[in-house]
Design a protein around this motif. Structure first.
Motif, PDB file in Angstrom:
ATOM      1  N   MET B   1      -7.789  10.640  -2.724  1.00  0.00           N
ATOM      2  CA  MET B   1      -7.305   9.273  -2.858  1.00  0.00           C
ATOM      3  C   MET B   1      -5.821   9.496  -3.371  1.00  0.00           C
ATOM      4  SD  MET B   1      -6.990   6.043  -3.084  1.00  0.00           S
ATOM      5  CE  MET B   1      -8.792   5.367  -2.834  1.00  0.00           C
ATOM      6  N   LEU B  17       5.466  -3.248 -16.340  1.00  0.00           N
ATOM      7  CA  LEU B  17       4.379  -3.903 -15.274  1.00  0.00           C
ATOM      8  C   LEU B  17       5.214  -4.279 -14.139  1.00  0.00           C
ATOM      9  CD1 LEU B  17       1.286  -5.327 -17.043  1.00  0.00           C
ATOM     10  CD2 LEU B  17       1.412  -3.065 -15.769  1.00  0.00           C
ATOM     11  N   LEU B  20       6.268  -1.927 -11.424  1.00  0.00           N
ATOM     12  CA  LEU B  20       4.968  -1.576 -10.456  1.00  0.00           C
ATOM     13  C   LEU B  20       5.191  -2.535  -9.242  1.00  0.00           C
ATOM     14  CD1 LEU B  20       1.929  -0.678 -12.675  1.00  0.00           C
ATOM     15  CD2 LEU B  20       3.766   0.829 -11.669  1.00  0.00           C
ATOM     16  N   ASP B  21       5.417  -3.937  -9.491  1.00  0.00           N
ATOM     17  CA  ASP B  21       5.652  -4.731  -8.587  1.00  0.00           C
ATOM     18  C   ASP B  21       6.645  -4.499  -7.699  1.00  0.00           C
ATOM     19  OD1 ASP B  21       4.617  -7.392 -10.989  1.00  0.00           O
ATOM     20  OD2 ASP B  21       3.419  -5.954  -9.938  1.00  0.00           O
ATOM     21  N   SER B  24       5.711  -1.798  -5.318  1.00  0.00           N
ATOM     22  CA  SER B  24       4.882  -2.256  -4.441  1.00  0.00           C
ATOM     23  C   SER B  24       5.702  -3.011  -3.497  1.00  0.00           C
ATOM     24  CB  SER B  24       3.914  -3.263  -5.017  1.00  0.00           C
ATOM     25  OG  SER B  24       3.026  -3.589  -4.159  1.00  0.00           O
ATOM     26  N   ILE B  28       5.926   1.175  -1.790  1.00  0.00           N
ATOM     27  CA  ILE B  28       5.741   2.610  -2.619  1.00  0.00           C
ATOM     28  C   ILE B  28       4.476   2.702  -3.327  1.00  0.00           C
ATOM     29  CG2 ILE B  28       6.491   4.338  -4.326  1.00  0.00           C
ATOM     30  CD1 ILE B  28       9.478   3.659  -3.545  1.00  0.00           C
ATOM     31  N   GLY B  29       3.508   3.267  -3.144  1.00  0.00           N
ATOM     32  CA  GLY B  29       2.078   3.463  -3.810  1.00  0.00           C
ATOM     33  C   GLY B  29       2.196   3.987  -5.068  1.00  0.00           C
ATOM     34  N   VAL B  30       1.489   3.492  -6.195  1.00  0.00           N
ATOM     35  CA  VAL B  30       1.479   4.303  -7.346  1.00  0.00           C
ATOM     36  C   VAL B  30      -0.017   4.723  -7.776  1.00  0.00           C
ATOM     37  CG1 VAL B  30       3.912   3.387  -8.305  1.00  0.00           C
ATOM     38  CG2 VAL B  30       1.436   2.156  -8.717  1.00  0.00           C
ATOM     39  N   TYR B  31      -0.296   5.762  -8.334  1.00  0.00           N
ATOM     40  CA  TYR B  31      -1.478   6.222  -8.625  1.00  0.00           C
ATOM     41  C   TYR B  31      -1.584   6.604  -9.849  1.00  0.00           C
ATOM     42  CZ  TYR B  31      -1.177   6.666  -3.540  1.00  0.00           C
ATOM     43  OH  TYR B  31      -0.735   6.639  -2.138  1.00  0.00           O
ATOM     44  N   LYS B  32      -3.024   6.420 -10.438  1.00  0.00           N
ATOM     45  CA  LYS B  32      -3.442   6.646 -11.757  1.00  0.00           C
ATOM     46  C   LYS B  32      -2.569   6.302 -12.826  1.00  0.00           C
ATOM     47  CE  LYS B  32      -6.106  10.664 -10.802  1.00  0.00           C
ATOM     48  NZ  LYS B  32      -6.333  12.212 -11.125  1.00  0.00           N
ATOM     49  N   VAL B  33      -2.336   4.816 -12.936  1.00  0.00           N
ATOM     50  CA  VAL B  33      -1.492   4.552 -13.827  1.00  0.00           C
ATOM     51  C   VAL B  33      -1.802   4.030 -15.145  1.00  0.00           C
ATOM     52  CG1 VAL B  33       0.224   2.410 -14.260  1.00  0.00           C
ATOM     53  CG2 VAL B  33      -0.210   2.869 -11.999  1.00  0.00           C
ATOM     54  N   LYS B  35      -1.192   3.242 -19.269  1.00  0.00           N
ATOM     55  CA  LYS B  35      -0.475   2.434 -20.159  1.00  0.00           C
ATOM     56  C   LYS B  35      -0.314   3.400 -21.517  1.00  0.00           C
ATOM     57  CE  LYS B  35       0.709  -1.957 -21.801  1.00  0.00           C
ATOM     58  NZ  LYS B  35       0.178  -3.444 -21.732  1.00  0.00           N
TER      59      LYS B  35
END
Lengths: 91, 301
Positions: B1, B17, B20-21, B24, B28-33, B35
């Motif tokens: 993944m 946050l 991230l939007d 998106s 562009i995808g983000v992984y294992k975010v 905080k």
């Protein structure tokens, strides 16, 4: 996700619901997958609020982390205990 | 993944946050975010999108910081910084691969392992030798030649890694013992009795015979004078005179009995007669014992 398309085809749902409503799959204790995500309103290890293209979803549980987010898809890792859609609630 | 080549970034902002939007929406995808605090997020992105992310957020209220590379990219950077290790590993792999084609050792195993030298000669003739490239056709040729070795019923030539193993197996059948074909006199003496069941008598009772003399031959003759080879089946008894000396410190019947027994032990056979003469010598007595014994011998009985 082809699964959703197949389900929709089976029940003959309308276009609006098909493309903009809440679509998610929960794997108990593992993760939850959401489509049509417009943005993440709030995020913490116990509570996540996401805004959909139509409506919103509130998720409660434990040990949340965002495994993947992009192009309207959100994979939320953690133990999901409660999912509320819009103003109503579903457990 | 999670992508194999990715970077770890942090995004600092009042509302992280929303970053991230924004990503998106840009595809562009983000992984294992995770905080890290109320204003900080830690995430992973594909390495090829890192520069794009910096470009998106440059001049904005989001502070993007690259922490480090992750996944295979980190491994690649490690080897790039240490080229020597990478080259060494590659060389090792190359040598291992190339050396696999060569023969570095020859083993000969199995019940026919005593043919080691012959096996190595056969292999060398077929082009399989130490520090040479192994040839499968040579192995097959060698195998055929190895089967012609005396007693070898199974042969195989197999290469595993850089070791050639030759397996030779000999026949497990027991060698048939050679049958004696004639009856020989067991000792010097007079032939007392000769019984022939098969074969041809070469002596008669009463003859004086010598040790090893053929008494019954392994053949027979027909009335027409034809000779056929066979094996003798016969029994004989020979009367032998045997003499021996025995020393004793005393002159007595007991000493005499001991002298007879000792000489009989040396002579063997069945004791028929005994004569004893005693003579004083060297602080004792020398008994001269003369025995007559019967020695029986047989062949194929």
């Amino acid at each position: 996700m082809r699964l959703f398309e197949e389900i929709l085809a089976q029940f003959g749902f309308g276009g609006d619901v098909a493309f903009f409503g809440a679509k998610f799959v929960v794997y108990e204790g593992k993760c939850a997958y959401f489509e049509n995500v417009k943005s993440i309103a709030s995020f913490s290890s116990e509570r996540v609020e996401i805004l959909l293209k139509k409506g919103q979803v509130r998720i409660e549980g434990e040990n949340f982390s965002i495994a993947r987010y992009g192009e309207g898809d959100l994979l939320l890792a953690g133990k999901v205990q409660k999912v509320e859609i819009g103003q109503g609630g579903m457990q | 993944m999670t992508p194999l080549f990715c970077d770890i970034l942090t995004i600092d902002s009042v509302a992280p946050l929303r970053a991230l939007d924004k990503l998106s929406k840009k595809g562009i995808g983000v992984y294992k975010v995770q905080k890290m605090g109320p204003t900080r997020l830690k995430l992973r992105v594909k390495s090829k999108e890192t520069e794009k992310i910096f470009a998106i957020f440059s001049g904005s209220c989001y502070t993007v910081t690259k922490i480090r590379s992750a996944g295979l990219k980190r491994l690649a950077e490690f080897f790039l910084r240490r080229m020597g290790i990478a080259v060494g590993v590659l060389l090792l792999l190359l040598l291992s691969f190339v050396s696999n084609f060569f023969v570095l050792k020859i083993e000969v195993i199995g019940s026919g392992a005593r043919y080691r030298e012959e096996a190595e000669e056969v292999l060398a003739k077929s082009g399989i030798d130490l520090f040479c490239v192994f040839r499968a056709d040579g192995a097959e040729t060698a195998r055929g030649e190895l089967l012609s070795l005396p007693g070898v019923v199974f042969a195989s030539v197999v290469k595993r890694g850089c070791v050639v193993t030759v397996t030779l197996e000999e026949s497990e059948e027991t060698q048939v013992p050679q049958r004696k074909t004639q009856l020989l006199a067991p000792c010097d003496g007079v032939l007392e009795e000769l019984t022939v069941f098969r074969g041809t008598a070469l002596a008669k009772e009463g003859d004086r015979v010598s040790a090893g003399q053929a008494l019954v031959g392994g053949y027979f003759e027909t009335e027409n004078g034809e000779t056929f080879q066979t094996f003798a089946v016969a029994r004989c008894s020979v009367l032998q005179s045997y003499s021996g000396k025995y020393f004793s410190k005393e002159l007595s019947e007991r000493a005499e009995s001991q002298a007879i027994a000792a000489v009989h032990l040396a002579a063997g056979g069945e004791l028929l007669e005994a004569q004893v003469k005693a003579k004083a010598a060297d602080g004792g007595f020398i008994y001269t014992v003369t025995l007559k014994v019967r020695i029986v011998s047989a062949v194929n009985l």
